[in-house]
Design a protein around this motif. Structure first.
Motif, short mmCIF file in Angstrom:
data_model
loop_
_atom_site.label_atom_id
_atom_site.label_comp_id
_atom_site.label_asym_id
_atom_site.label_seq_id
_atom_site.Cartn_x
_atom_site.Cartn_y
_atom_site.Cartn_z
N THR A 156 37.59 -45.02 33.80
CA THR A 156 36.35 -44.42 34.69
C THR A 156 36.74 -44.43 36.42
O THR A 156 38.13 -45.11 36.95
CB THR A 156 35.87 -46.51 35.06
OG1 THR A 156 36.13 -46.09 33.62
CG2 THR A 156 34.68 -45.99 35.66
N THR A 196 35.54 -39.50 34.05
CA THR A 196 34.74 -40.61 33.68
C THR A 196 34.61 -40.18 31.90
O THR A 196 33.72 -39.93 31.84
CB THR A 196 33.82 -41.49 34.62
OG1 THR A 196 34.15 -42.54 35.77
CG2 THR A 196 33.64 -42.79 33.26
N SER A 243 35.80 -44.86 40.05
CA SER A 243 34.53 -44.75 40.74
C SER A 243 34.79 -45.58 41.92
O SER A 243 35.88 -46.00 41.91
CB SER A 243 33.88 -45.75 39.97
OG SER A 243 33.01 -46.72 40.30
#
Length: 114
Positions: free
Chosen positions: A111, A91, A113
Motif C-alpha cells: 500500500t 498499491t 499512501s
C-alpha cells in the motif's frame, strides 16, 4: 507440492521503497523462469516483471521500468522485487510464480499512501 510464500509488503509513503521476497519450494527453482504479478481488487492480475532461470535476462512492465528490479538467489530458492520511487498506483497485492505454470502464493499487500 509447489509452495510460494511472498513477504515484505507493507504501508509506505509515495517515493518510498520496499523489497519483496518470494520463498519457493516443491520444485527445482533454479530451472524455472520466475515472475512477479500484482492485482488490484476488481482488476485483472498484471505482469510486473520476469527473470530467466539463471537471472541473466529481465523484463518489466512499462509502468515499473526504471523503478523496480527483479532478482533471484538460486542457492536460497528465493525471488526478490526491489521497488523504488513507489507511487499510489503501485498499491496492489503482489504475487510470484514460475513462468508458464499456474501456481500462486497467498500474495503480499503493498500500500502506497501518504
Amino acid at each position: 507440492q509447489v509452495q510460494l510464500v511472498e513477504s515484505g509488503g507493507g504501508l509506505v509513503h509515495p517515493g518510498g521503497s520496499l523489497t519483496l521476497s518470494c520463498a519457493a519450494s516443491g520444485f527445482t527453482f533454479s530451472r524455472y523462469a520466475m515472475s512477479w504479478h500484482r492485482q488490484v481488487p476488481g482488476k485483472e492480475r498484471e505482469l510486473v516483471a520476469r527473470i530467466t532461470s539463471a537471472g541473466g535476462t529481465t523484463n518489466y512492465a512499462d509502468s515499473v521500468k526504471g523503478r523496480f528490479t527483479i532478482s533471484r538467489d538460486n542457492a536460497k530458492n528465493t525471488l526478490y522485487l526491489q521497488m523504488n520511487s513507489l507511487k499510489p498506483e503501485d498499491t496492489a497485492v503482489y504475487y510470484c510464480k514460475p513462468v508458464g505454470y499456474d501456481y500462486w502464493g497467498q500474495g503480499t499487500q503493498v500500500t502506497v499512501s501518504s
